[in-house]
Design a protein around this motif. Structure first.
Motif, PDB file in Angstrom:
ATOM      1  N   LEU A  57      33.264  32.984  22.977  1.00  0.00           N
ATOM      2  CA  LEU A  57      32.924  34.165  23.781  1.00  0.00           C
ATOM      3  C   LEU A  57      32.189  33.774  25.056  1.00  0.00           C
ATOM      4  O   LEU A  57      32.477  34.296  26.139  1.00  0.00           O
ATOM      5  N   LYS A  58      31.231  32.848  24.932  1.00  0.00           N
ATOM      6  CA  LYS A  58      30.487  32.411  26.119  1.00  0.00           C
ATOM      7  C   LYS A  58      31.433  31.802  27.147  1.00  0.00           C
ATOM      8  O   LYS A  58      31.345  32.105  28.338  1.00  0.00           O
ATOM      9  N   GLU A  59      32.322  30.953  26.672  1.00  0.00           N
ATOM     10  CA  GLU A  59      33.272  30.311  27.575  1.00  0.00           C
ATOM     11  C   GLU A  59      34.185  31.341  28.219  1.00  0.00           C
ATOM     12  O   GLU A  59      34.462  31.274  29.416  1.00  0.00           O
ATOM     13  N   ARG A  60      34.613  32.295  27.433  1.00  0.00           N
ATOM     14  CA  ARG A  60      35.519  33.328  27.945  1.00  0.00           C
ATOM     15  C   ARG A  60      34.870  34.103  29.086  1.00  0.00           C
ATOM     16  O   ARG A  60      35.473  34.339  30.126  1.00  0.00           O
ATOM     17  N   TYR A  61      33.618  34.518  28.889  1.00  0.00           N
ATOM     18  CA  TYR A  61      32.940  35.296  29.919  1.00  0.00           C
ATOM     19  C   TYR A  61      32.565  34.432  31.123  1.00  0.00           C
ATOM     20  O   TYR A  61      32.570  34.895  32.249  1.00  0.00           O
ATOM     21  N   ARG A  62      32.260  33.172  30.876  1.00  0.00           N
ATOM     22  CA  ARG A  62      31.947  32.263  31.967  1.00  0.00           C
ATOM     23  C   ARG A  62      33.169  32.049  32.860  1.00  0.00           C
ATOM     24  O   ARG A  62      33.063  31.945  34.071  1.00  0.00           O
ATOM     25  N   ASN A  63      34.334  32.020  32.233  1.00  0.00           N
ATOM     26  CA  ASN A  63      35.564  31.772  32.976  1.00  0.00           C
ATOM     27  C   ASN A  63      36.131  33.022  33.643  1.00  0.00           C
ATOM     28  O   ASN A  63      37.138  32.948  34.331  1.00  0.00           O
ATOM     29  N   ARG A  64      35.531  34.142  33.437  1.00  0.00           N
ATOM     30  CA  ARG A  64      36.037  35.392  34.031  1.00  0.00           C
ATOM     31  C   ARG A  64      35.930  35.390  35.550  1.00  0.00           C
ATOM     32  O   ARG A  64      36.572  36.180  36.218  1.00  0.00           O
ATOM     33  N   GLY A  65      35.098  34.548  36.089  1.00  0.00           N
ATOM     34  CA  GLY A  65      35.016  34.460  37.550  1.00  0.00           C
ATOM     35  C   GLY A  65      33.773  35.124  38.110  1.00  0.00           C
ATOM     36  O   GLY A  65      33.063  34.532  38.885  1.00  0.00           O
ATOM     37  N   THR A  66      33.509  36.347  37.720  1.00  0.00           N
ATOM     38  CA  THR A  66      32.324  37.024  38.243  1.00  0.00           C
ATOM     39  C   THR A  66      31.519  37.610  37.099  1.00  0.00           C
ATOM     40  O   THR A  66      32.034  37.930  36.032  1.00  0.00           O
ATOM     41  N   ARG A  67      30.262  37.748  37.332  1.00  0.00           N
ATOM     42  CA  ARG A  67      29.372  38.325  36.321  1.00  0.00           C
ATOM     43  C   ARG A  67      29.773  39.764  36.006  1.00  0.00           C
ATOM     44  O   ARG A  67      29.795  40.175  34.859  1.00  0.00           O
ATOM     45  N   ASP A  68      30.145  40.523  37.014  1.00  0.00           N
ATOM     46  CA  ASP A  68      30.510  41.923  36.800  1.00  0.00           C
ATOM     47  C   ASP A  68      31.753  42.064  35.950  1.00  0.00           C
ATOM     48  O   ASP A  68      31.849  42.961  35.112  1.00  0.00           O
ATOM     49  N   ALA A  69      32.723  41.184  36.149  1.00  0.00           N
ATOM     50  CA  ALA A  69      33.954  41.249  35.355  1.00  0.00           C
ATOM     51  C   ALA A  69      33.636  40.989  33.890  1.00  0.00           C
ATOM     52  O   ALA A  69      34.149  41.665  33.002  1.00  0.00           O
ATOM     53  N   ALA A  70      32.783  40.037  33.628  1.00  0.00           N
ATOM     54  CA  ALA A  70      32.422  39.728  32.250  1.00  0.00           C
ATOM     55  C   ALA A  70      31.602  40.857  31.637  1.00  0.00           C
ATOM     56  O   ALA A  70      31.843  41.269  30.504  1.00  0.00           O
ATOM     57  N   MET A  71      30.642  41.358  32.396  1.00  0.00           N
ATOM     58  CA  MET A  71      29.772  42.405  31.864  1.00  0.00           C
ATOM     59  C   MET A  71      30.523  43.704  31.613  1.00  0.00           C
ATOM     60  O   MET A  71      30.177  44.453  30.709  1.00  0.00           O
ATOM     61  N   SER A  72      31.563  43.982  32.370  1.00  0.00           N
ATOM     62  CA  SER A  72      32.291  45.231  32.192  1.00  0.00           C
ATOM     63  C   SER A  72      32.992  45.295  30.849  1.00  0.00           C
ATOM     64  O   SER A  72      33.318  46.366  30.369  1.00  0.00           O
ATOM     65  N   GLU A  73      33.224  44.149  30.217  1.00  0.00           N
ATOM     66  CA  GLU A  73      33.879  44.143  28.916  1.00  0.00           C
ATOM     67  C   GLU A  73      32.904  44.240  27.753  1.00  0.00           C
ATOM     68  O   GLU A  73      33.306  44.471  26.630  1.00  0.00           O
ATOM     69  N   LEU A  74      31.632  44.029  28.020  1.00  0.00           N
ATOM     70  CA  LEU A  74      30.637  44.151  26.961  1.00  0.00           C
ATOM     71  C   LEU A  74      30.281  45.619  26.789  1.00  0.00           C
ATOM     72  O   LEU A  74      29.905  46.285  27.746  1.00  0.00           O
ATOM     73  N   PRO A  75      30.413  46.159  25.551  1.00  0.00           N
ATOM     74  CA  PRO A  75      30.207  47.593  25.353  1.00  0.00           C
ATOM     75  C   PRO A  75      28.866  48.111  25.853  1.00  0.00           C
ATOM     76  O   PRO A  75      28.794  49.178  26.425  1.00  0.00           O
TER      77      PRO A  75
END
Length: 156
Positions: A57-75
């Motif tokens: 999960l950490k790697e997945r969100y790190r690879n999303r490119g931007t913090r906002d893109a990763a955070m938008s998927e966290l409920p």
């Protein structure tokens, strides 16, 4: 590996916003575990599997490119179309501080029961078995904690 299917699906579904991603995450995790299996003898397979899941999960969100893109998927960060303003950030920090204070005021067992249920996702029966009390006792702890927290947050 089949015995890990349900627990892993539960783990991932609590941490991602899109249910469609759960199967992909489980499959990717199995692939990684299978690929690394020959590298060493795993002493604690349960711990290894869930640490690998957390790392995935950490790697997945790190690879999303931007913090906002990763955070938008966290409920818990997906608050709809709410605009994040400096005032809203301060309000959120104040609410968090009040919540932390309210939790600190709870008796230790009540606080533990509440955190296990609300933040870790344990069911009443699981908590009761874990701390060796009745489900009715767990219900009372949860109700007491919820009442106390609601009262403290309303006082602001």
């Amino acid at each position: 590996m089949k015995r890990y299917d349900a627990p892993l699906r539960s783990y991932f579904s609590k941490r991602v916003n899109r249910y469609e991603d759960v199967d992909d995450l489980v499959q990717e995790l199995y692939g990684r575990v299978w690929a690394s299996k020959g590298a060493r003898d795993i002493q604690n397979p349960d711990g290894y599997i869930f640490q690998a899941a957390a790392n995935l999960l950490k790697e997945r969100y790190r690879n999303r490119g931007t913090r906002d893109a990763a955070m938008s998927e966290l409920p818990f960060f997906n608050a709809g179309n709410e605009v994040i303003t400096p005032e809203r950030i301060l309000q959120g920090k104040d609410e968090l501080r009040l919540l932390e204070q309210a939790l600190a005021e709870l008796p230790p067992r009540t606080r533990t029961v509440f955190l296990l249920h609300r933040f870790e996702g344990f069911k009443y029966r699981e908590i009761a078995d874990r701390i060796d009390v009745s489900v009715s006792s767990i219900e009372k702890h949860i109700a007491a904690a919820a009442h106390h927290i609601a009262a403290r947050l309303d006082r602001k």
